[in-house]
Each structure stands twice: as structure tokens, then as C-alpha cells.
Motif scaffolding. Structure first.
Motif, short mmCIF file in Angstrom:
data_model
loop_
_atom_site.label_atom_id
_atom_site.label_comp_id
_atom_site.label_asym_id
_atom_site.label_seq_id
_atom_site.Cartn_x
_atom_site.Cartn_y
_atom_site.Cartn_z
N SER A 1 0.83 -1.22 0.00
CA SER A 1 0.00 0.00 0.00
C SER A 1 0.86 1.26 0.00
CB SER A 1 -0.92 0.00 1.23
OG SER A 1 -1.83 -1.08 1.17
N TYR A 2 1.90 1.25 0.82
CA TYR A 2 2.81 2.40 0.84
C TYR A 2 3.50 2.56 -0.51
CZ TYR A 2 2.71 4.08 5.65
OH TYR A 2 2.35 4.70 6.83
N ALA A 3 3.90 1.45 -1.12
CA ALA A 3 4.58 1.52 -2.42
C ALA A 3 3.65 2.10 -3.49
CB ALA A 3 5.07 0.14 -2.82
N LEU A 4 2.39 1.66 -3.50
CA LEU A 4 1.43 2.17 -4.48
C LEU A 4 1.18 3.66 -4.28
CD1 LEU A 4 -1.23 -0.71 -4.61
CD2 LEU A 4 0.21 0.09 -6.50
N CYS A 5 1.00 4.07 -3.04
CA CYS A 5 0.75 5.48 -2.76
C CYS A 5 1.95 6.34 -3.13
CB CYS A 5 0.39 5.67 -1.29
SG CYS A 5 -1.24 5.01 -0.84
N LEU A 6 3.15 5.86 -2.78
CA LEU A 6 4.36 6.62 -3.11
C LEU A 6 4.54 6.71 -4.62
CD1 LEU A 6 6.95 8.08 -2.30
CD2 LEU A 6 8.06 5.84 -2.10
N LEU B 1 -8.81 0.70 2.28
CA LEU B 1 -8.48 2.12 2.44
C LEU B 1 -7.50 2.59 1.37
CD1 LEU B 1 -8.16 2.40 6.34
CD2 LEU B 1 -9.87 3.51 4.88
N THR B 2 -6.59 1.73 0.97
CA THR B 2 -5.65 2.10 -0.09
C THR B 2 -6.38 2.36 -1.40
OG1 THR B 2 -3.92 0.75 0.93
CG2 THR B 2 -3.62 1.36 -1.38
N LEU B 3 -7.31 1.49 -1.74
CA LEU B 3 -8.09 1.67 -2.97
C LEU B 3 -8.91 2.96 -2.92
CD1 LEU B 3 -9.31 -1.98 -3.67
CD2 LEU B 3 -7.46 -0.73 -4.80
N LEU B 4 -9.52 3.23 -1.77
CA LEU B 4 -10.29 4.46 -1.63
C LEU B 4 -9.40 5.70 -1.77
CD1 LEU B 4 -12.72 3.54 1.31
CD2 LEU B 4 -13.33 3.96 -1.09
N THR B 5 -8.22 5.63 -1.16
CA THR B 5 -7.29 6.75 -1.23
C THR B 5 -6.85 7.03 -2.66
OG1 THR B 5 -6.44 6.36 1.00
CG2 THR B 5 -5.00 7.56 -0.51
N LEU B 6 -6.47 5.99 -3.39
CA LEU B 6 -6.02 6.16 -4.76
C LEU B 6 -7.16 6.63 -5.66
CD1 LEU B 6 -3.69 3.04 -5.17
CD2 LEU B 6 -3.05 5.41 -4.68
N ALA B 7 -8.37 6.12 -5.43
CA ALA B 7 -9.51 6.55 -6.22
C ALA B 7 -9.79 8.03 -6.01
CB ALA B 7 -10.75 5.72 -5.87
N GLN B 8 -9.73 8.48 -4.74
CA GLN B 8 -9.95 9.89 -4.47
C GLN B 8 -8.87 10.76 -5.08
OE1 GLN B 8 -9.35 11.25 -0.44
NE2 GLN B 8 -11.01 12.74 -0.60
N VAL C 1 -2.04 15.10 -4.36
CA VAL C 1 -0.95 14.72 -3.46
C VAL C 1 -1.42 14.80 -2.00
CG1 VAL C 1 1.33 15.38 -2.60
CG2 VAL C 1 0.88 15.38 -5.06
N ALA C 2 -2.16 15.86 -1.67
CA ALA C 2 -2.66 16.01 -0.30
C ALA C 2 -3.60 14.86 0.07
CB ALA C 2 -3.39 17.34 -0.15
N ALA C 3 -4.42 14.40 -0.88
CA ALA C 3 -5.33 13.29 -0.61
C ALA C 3 -4.55 12.02 -0.29
CB ALA C 3 -6.25 13.07 -1.80
N VAL C 4 -3.47 11.77 -1.02
CA VAL C 4 -2.64 10.60 -0.74
C VAL C 4 -2.01 10.72 0.65
CG1 VAL C 4 -0.66 9.23 -1.47
CG2 VAL C 4 -2.18 10.20 -3.19
N GLY C 5 -1.58 11.92 1.00
CA GLY C 5 -0.99 12.12 2.33
C GLY C 5 -1.96 11.80 3.44
N ARG C 6 -3.18 12.31 3.34
CA ARG C 6 -4.20 12.01 4.35
C ARG C 6 -4.50 10.51 4.37
NH1 ARG C 6 -6.44 16.75 2.17
NH2 ARG C 6 -7.83 15.50 0.86
N GLY C 7 -4.55 9.91 3.19
CA GLY C 7 -4.85 8.48 3.13
C GLY C 7 -3.78 7.64 3.81
N LEU C 8 -2.52 8.01 3.62
CA LEU C 8 -1.44 7.25 4.27
C LEU C 8 -1.52 7.36 5.79
CD1 LEU C 8 1.68 7.88 2.00
CD2 LEU C 8 0.54 5.70 2.46
N LEU C 9 -1.86 8.54 6.29
CA LEU C 9 -2.01 8.68 7.74
C LEU C 9 -3.14 7.80 8.25
CD1 LEU C 9 -1.60 12.55 8.21
CD2 LEU C 9 0.09 10.76 8.61
N THR C 10 -4.24 7.73 7.49
CA THR C 10 -5.36 6.89 7.88
C THR C 10 -4.97 5.41 7.85
OG1 THR C 10 -6.87 8.53 6.92
CG2 THR C 10 -7.78 6.37 7.42
N LEU C 11 -4.19 5.03 6.82
CA LEU C 11 -3.71 3.64 6.75
C LEU C 11 -2.87 3.28 7.97
CD1 LEU C 11 -2.51 3.28 3.04
CD2 LEU C 11 -4.52 2.24 4.07
N GLN C 12 -1.95 4.18 8.32
CA GLN C 12 -1.07 3.92 9.46
C GLN C 12 -1.85 3.82 10.75
OE1 GLN C 12 2.07 3.26 9.09
NE2 GLN C 12 2.59 3.07 11.26
#
Length: 377
Positions: free
Chosen positions: A244-249, A309-316, A275-286
């Protein structure tokens, strides 16, 4: 205006000054601090921590808006998130709000304990130094991008850790370092929105000094370091979490690569919001990973939650990149007719501002730039 109407306006101003999107970030970092301390399932303690954290945010925003009023009138003219610029609030209102919020932040932090109180006192001093002269880190290029996360990340995270009675160890500091690096990679992109006023008033941000490509590379490096360090500090790392971290990065790097090229101003806004959406998503994942571990979720259930949550983050993120943010807070610093320009012409406008900013006069302003208009109360 009736008393009820005046009260409604004041409440609206206070909510606006709290910067809801930033308040969400503060809440996530606070919750991460409690989860790191093994106290993810204590909602009452989280609520008690959020009171001084939100009060600190309100105080800091007021001080920063007062200090940046002239620049904001260029960068954010008509932006409803700046009551001082739009006239919804006066300078005196913001001074009173800042003093009151600062007192509440310090008092409620000490109610949590001596260590949380000392953390808050240090954060208030640093926040003042960020905005107020003669220190004013905000005008010092990369220094500003390195100092601001100490307020945005370290304060809520450390306040929560200390409020939980947790003894801070190497793993906690390693997690803080990862969160800090990741936020530096995000905050440096804020300068794209403010480039016009920053250039006109001699504010030497990283973007003004080094240009868009170097700024995107700087951001990508800090994003990469942040993700790697957070994973190192995370207990019980699962393959799904690492993937998930690799996909988001990877998504962030692709967005930054596009941002480094010739794009229009509206597209810049959409890319940065992604980029901000991915940042918020990673915090939620953690947070989900840590909280699920403390709640004794099974490994498949935890992996399923992280994957969803990863899929939702990337979709957003992809939706924001494609369609832009659904908000009326547009890039008011730039003329409306630039939206009709081709991408290479709009990018050239930003590049021209950056080139102009590299040659400053004795007063610190670019040649032929208008001097700031004195403002009173």
C-alpha cells in the motif's frame, strides 16, 4: 445586524480560521500519537488532547494571517478562508482570538500534565517565530518548510504521547521523523499557490529560489524518505501494508513528475490536491494498522481494511487530479483569463514570476514590483 446574526458570523469566522482540512490533519497526528503509545482505544483522552491542539491551530492561524495580510491580498484575494482579506473580520478580532486561543491551548495542555504543557509552550514559541518578525522563518525559503512541520506534526504527536504517560523511545522518535519528512514533502508544494505574492513581496520560498522542477524533486525525496522511515518504525509490518505504501508513493511520484512539467494553474491546483489526498490516506492507513493491532484483529481482517483504504485513497486522488477540488477556494492570485491559456503559456507565466524574483532590489522586492501598501488596524 441582530445579535443572532452577529453570533452566526463570528462562529463562521472561527470555523474558517480553524482551517477544517488542517484541523483534520492535526486530529490524525494526535490519534497517531495515542496509537503509537498503545492507547488507540481511549476516545476520551483523544478528545482532551484535541482541545489544546485545535486551540493552538486557531492561535497560529490568526498570528500568521495578521503577519501575511499584504501578501494574502495578492495570493488569496476573495478567498473565503481568509476572513481578514475578505473583510469578514478585522485585525482587532484576530488579535483577541489569537490571545484567547493561545491561553486556552497552554492552560488545557498543562491540565493534561507537565510534559504536554511544556510541549505546547515550545510549540507556541516556534509558531510565533514562524510568522512574527524579526525571526519570521516563513520568509527563509527551505527553512520555513523544515520549521512548519514541527508545529503541524510534532506538536499533536508529542502532546498525545506525553498525555498518555508514554515514555518516548527510539521507535517513537523514528516514527516522528518519518511523519515529519513526509509532511515536508507536502508543505513545500503549498508555494505553488502563493508564488505570485511571494515573488512580488520578496518572500524567498523554496519555489521562488529554485524553480518548479527542483521543488518537485525536493518533495519526491522527502516523500520517499518519509514512507521508508515510517515503515521501519511500524511494528508487525504486513506485505499488504508495504504494498500500500509503495502504491501510494508511486502515485505521488507520478503526480509530481507531471507537476514539474508545463501545466496550467488549474491543473497545478488539481495535482497538488491529489498529493494532499494521498498524504491524508497514508495517515489513515497507518492509524488503522496500529489501532487494529491493538484491538487484536486477525491478520486477514487487518490486511483487508488496509487494502480497502488504499483503494479508496487512490480513487480519491485520481478523481481530484482529473476533476480538481470541488471548492470555491480557487487560485485567486492569478488572473481568470489564464485558464484559457495553453498549458505551456500558463507555466511560462509562473516561470516568469520566478525569474523576476531572482533579481531583487535593495528593498528586497523584484524590480518594478509594487511596494506593499501600508495597512492600518
Amino acid at each position: 445586524m441582530s445579535l443572532l446574526a452577529r453570533t452566526a458570523v463570528r462562529i463562521r469566522v472561527l470555523v474558517t480560521l480553524c482551517r477544517p482540512a488542517v484541523a483534520v490533519l492535526f486530529a490524525l497526528y494526535t490519534a497517531l500519537g495515542l496509537a503509537q503509545a498503545g492507547q488507540a482505544e481511549r476516545p476520551l483522552l483523544l478528545a482532551r488532547c484535541l482541545v489544546p491542539v485545535v486551540a493552538f491551530l486557531l492561535c497560529s492561524v490568526c498570528v500568521n494571517d495578521l503577519s501575511d495580510q499584504a501578501v494574502d491580498q495578492v495570493n488569496l484575494a476573495g478567498d473565503r478562508s481568509r476572513p481578514l482579506v475578505t473583510g469578514m473580520a478585522g485585525a482587532r478580532d484576530l488579535v483577541v482570538t489569537a490571545v484567547t486561543a493561545g491561553g486556552i491551548a497552554l492552560g488545557t495542555a498543562f491540565l493534561l500534565g507537565t510534559r504536554p504543557g511544556l510541549v505546547m509552550a515550545a510549540a507556541l514559541a516556534l509558531s510565533a517565530g514562524y510568522s512574527v518578525r524579526p525571526v519570521r522563518f516563513a520568509d527563509r525559503g527551505a527553512v520555513a518548510a523544515l520549521v512548519l512541520p514541527a508545529c503541524y506534526v510534532a506538536l499533536p504527536y508529542l502532546l498525545a504521547l506525553t498525555a498518555a504517560g508514554h515514555r518516548i523511545g527510539p521507535r517513537d522518535l523514528l516514527m516522528l521523523a518519518g511523519l515529519y519528512a513526509g509532511f515536508v514533502g507536502r508543505i513545500v508544494l503549498k508555494d505553488f499557490r502563493d508564488v505570485r505574492g511571494d515573488a512580488l513581496f520578496g518572500k524567498r520560498t523554496f519555489l521562488v529560489r529554485h524553480g518548479r522542477r527542483a521543488t518537485c524533486l525536493f518533495s519526491a525525496c522527502f516523500w520517499s524518505v518519509g514512507c521508508g522511515v515510517i515503515l521501519l518504525a511500524t511494528p508487525s509490518r504486513s506485505p499488504v501494508l508495504i504494498a500500500s505504501y509503495a502504491l501510494c508513493l508511486g502515485t505521488v511520484v507520478l503526480i509530481l513528475r507531471t507537476l514539474a512539467g508545463e501545466v496550467g494553474h488549474r491543473e497545478e491546483e488539481a495535482l497538488i490536491t491529489g498529493v494532499a489526498a494521498v498524504g491524508r490516506g497514508l495517515l489513515t492507513l497507518q492509524l488503522t494498522h496500529l489501532a487494529a493491532g491493538q484491538a487484536d484483529w486477525s491478520t486477514p481482517a487487518r490486511s483487508a481494511a488496509v487494502g480497502a483504504l488504499t483503494l479508496l485513497t487512490l480513487a480519491q486522488a485520481f478523481s481530484l487530479v482529473r476533476n480538481g477540488p470541488r471548492t470555491n477556494l480557487t487560485l485567486a492570485s492569478l488572473p481568470r483569463d489564464t485558464d484559457a491559456l495553453p498549458a505551456h503559456a500558463a507555466a511560462a507565466d509562473t516561470d516568469a514570476l520566478l525569474a523576476c524574483a531572482t533579481a531583487t532590489g535593495a528593498d528586497g522586492l523584484p524590480p518594478h514590483a509594487p511596494a506593499p501598501t501600508p495597512r492600518h488596524g
